[in-house]
Design an enzyme around this catalytic site. Structure first.
Site, PDB file in Angstrom:
ATOM      1  N   LYS A 157      -2.623  -2.525   7.763  1.00 43.50           N
ATOM      2  CA  LYS A 157      -3.853  -2.208   8.475  1.00 43.50           C
ATOM      3  C   LYS A 157      -3.976  -3.069   9.725  1.00 43.50           C
ATOM      4  CE  LYS A 157      -6.576  -0.576   4.546  1.00 43.50           C
ATOM      5  NZ  LYS A 157      -7.814  -0.758   3.750  1.00 43.50           N
ATOM      6  N   TYR A 199      -8.965 -10.539  -7.382  1.00 47.03           N
ATOM      7  CA  TYR A 199      -7.921 -10.453  -8.395  1.00 47.03           C
ATOM      8  C   TYR A 199      -7.790 -11.717  -9.228  1.00 47.03           C
ATOM      9  CZ  TYR A 199      -6.672  -6.486  -5.508  1.00 47.03           C
ATOM     10  OH  TYR A 199      -6.716  -5.312  -4.797  1.00 47.03           O
ATOM     11  N   ARG A 250      -0.460  -2.094  -6.802  1.00 44.96           N
ATOM     12  CA  ARG A 250      -0.838  -3.193  -5.903  1.00 44.96           C
ATOM     13  C   ARG A 250      -1.787  -4.150  -6.618  1.00 44.96           C
ATOM     14  NH1 ARG A 250      -1.304  -4.482  -0.379  1.00 44.96           N
ATOM     15  NH2 ARG A 250      -3.398  -4.983   0.387  1.00 44.96           N
ATOM     16  N   HIS A 280      -2.263   2.730  -6.009  1.00 41.43           N
ATOM     17  CA  HIS A 280      -2.931   1.463  -5.706  1.00 41.43           C
ATOM     18  C   HIS A 280      -2.998   0.552  -6.928  1.00 41.43           C
ATOM     19  CE1 HIS A 280      -4.679  -0.202  -2.121  1.00 41.43           C
ATOM     20  NE2 HIS A 280      -5.683  -0.726  -2.790  1.00 41.43           N
ATOM     21  N   ARG A 286       0.865  -1.176   0.000  1.00 42.20           N
ATOM     22  CA  ARG A 286       0.000   0.000   0.000  1.00 42.20           C
ATOM     23  C   ARG A 286       0.906   1.231   0.000  1.00 42.20           C
ATOM     24  NH1 ARG A 286      -2.246  -3.500   3.964  1.00 42.20           N
ATOM     25  NH2 ARG A 286      -4.343  -4.246   3.425  1.00 42.20           N
ATOM     26  N   HIS A 327      -4.138  -8.932   3.422  1.00 46.09           N
ATOM     27  CA  HIS A 327      -5.603  -8.945   3.495  1.00 46.09           C
ATOM     28  C   HIS A 327      -6.053  -9.788   4.676  1.00 46.09           C
ATOM     29  CE1 HIS A 327      -6.052  -8.039  -1.088  1.00 46.09           C
ATOM     30  NE2 HIS A 327      -5.971  -6.943  -0.373  1.00 46.09           N
TER      31      HIS A 327
END
Length: 305
Positions: free
Chosen positions: A171, A285, A253, A250, A147, A276
Site C-alpha cells: 500500500k 496481533y 497474513r 487474508h 497481502r 504496516h
C-alpha cells in the site's frame, strides 16, 4: 458543480496525482455511488450539508452495513469534501464534523498450526485444480504474510537468494522485502517446473506469452492469476470439498503475524514485514491464544501442575 461532476474529478485526481491503487480507487468509487444514490447525482455540491451526510450514514446503519464499511464511506466523504474545499468548490467543509463510528474489538481471524498444515496439504490430497501451484500459493501466503494483491503481482524477477526473498509493492506504492522458508521454496520450485512445461505446451500468442512469462502465478490457460482468482482458489480448498472451514487469503497474513509475535518476534520487525504504516495495526496481533492461556495457567497455578 454537481455531485456527479465532482466525483469524476476527484477520482481522476486520486488516480493521477495521488497515485492511489486500483483497489483503493474501486472502494472510493463504490462509496461515491452510494453518496449519489442517497443525495442524487445532480445535487449541487455547495448545497450538501452535514445533516445530509449524517442522513447517509444513518441510512447505511439502517441497512445493517458493517461498521468498517460505514467508516470507509465516511473517510471517502471526507476526502471528497477536503478536495472541494482545497479547490474552492465549497466555502465550508460539511464533512469536518462527521465522526467515525467506534469499531467493535474483534480478534483478527487466524489459523492454528494444525489448521494451516491441513489446508496446505489439501491440494495434494484432493484433485480439485492445480495441486502444485495451489500448494505454493498457500505456503507462500503463510510464510511471507503477503497481502493477496501483493502475491498476485509477484513476478519471477522480484526474487533473489534462491527464491527465499522477494520485493513486493504494498500500500502507498511502498516496496519491502518478504521472506519464504524452506517448505514454501520447495513448493514454489515444484510449481515452477510444471509452469514451464505448461507454457511450452500452450505456445500462446507473443503478447500473452510475454505477460505469462513474467507473472509468477498463472492459470491453466497460461494467463496471469488475478487477486480474485487467488481468493477463489483459497475458497475452493477451504470449502466443503476441502477443509470445510472457509477462510480468506487474508487469514494467512493474520496467522503469520500471530505466529511471529507469539514466538517472540519484535513488534516493530513484524510491522516492517507486514508493511504496516502504523504500529497500532500490528499490535492487534499481540492477542493471547487459548493455548497460551492454558499453558500459563498450568505452569503458574499451584495445583495446575
Amino acid at each position: 458543480m454537481t455531485l456527479e461532476q465532482i466525483v469524476e474529478e476527484v477520482l481522476e485526481y486520486l488516480s493521477s496525482v495521488r497515485a492511489y491503487s486500483e483497489n483503493t480507487l474501486t472502494a472510493y468509487s463504490e462509496d461515491y455511488e452510494k453518496l449519489k444514490d442517497f443525495l442524487g447525482a445532480d445535487a449541487e455540491i455547495q448545497s450538501i450539508t452535514l445533516h445530509d451526510l449524517r442522513f447517509c450514514v444513518g441510512s447505511l446503519s439502517a441497512q445493517k452495513k458493517a461498521v468498517a464499511s460505514i467508516n470507509r464511506f465516511i473517510a471517502s466523504c471526507k476526502t471528497l469534501f477536503a478536495y472541494c474545499r482545497k479547490f474552492q468548490y465549497v466555502s465550508i467543509n460539511p464533512a469536518l464534523e462527521l465522526k467515525s463510528l467506534k469499531l467493535p474489538k474483534h480478534l483478527p481471524p487466524f489459523m492454528t498450526v494444525t489448521e494451516v498444515d491441513a489446508l496446505c496439504a489439501v491440494p495434494q490430497k484432493k484433485d480439485l485444480l492445480w495441486a502444485a501451484r495451489d500448494r505454493a500459493i498457500f505456503e507462500m501466503l503463510y510464510s511471507s504474510g503477503c497481502r493477496v494483491a501483493e502475491l498476485a503481482s509477484l513476478k519471477l524477477g522480484d526474487f533473489s537468494d534462491g527464491f527465499s526473498r522477494a520485493v513486493v509493492t504494498g500500500k502507498g506504492k511502498k516496496d519491502r522485502y518478504v521472506f519464504f522458508e524452506g517448505e514454501a521454496v520447495c513448493a514454489l520450485k515444484e510449481y515452477l517446473s510444471e509452469r514451464s512445461a505448461l507454457l511450452l505446451r500452450l505456445k500462446k500468442n507473443e503478447d500473452k506469452a510475454t505477460r505469462a512469462q513474467s507473472a509468477l502465478f498463472i492459470n491453466q490457460a497460461g494467463s496471469p492469476l488475478t487477486t480474485r482468482g487467488i481468493r477463489w482458489i483459497v475458497g475452493r480448498y477451504s470449502g466443503v470439498e476441502g477443509t470445510n472451514r472457509h477462510i480468506s487469503p487474508h487469514a494467512f497474513r493474520h496467522t503469520f503475524a500471530t505466529a511471529m509475535l507469539g514466538n517472540g518476534a519484535d513488534v516493530r520487525v513484524v510491522q516492517e514485514m507486514l508493511g504496516h504504516s502504523s504500529i497500532s495495526t500490528t499490535q492487534r496481533y499481540t492477542h493471547v491464544t487459548t493455548q497460551q492461556l492454558i499453558d500459563v495457567y498450568k505452569n503458574s497455578f499451584p495445583h495446575g501442575k
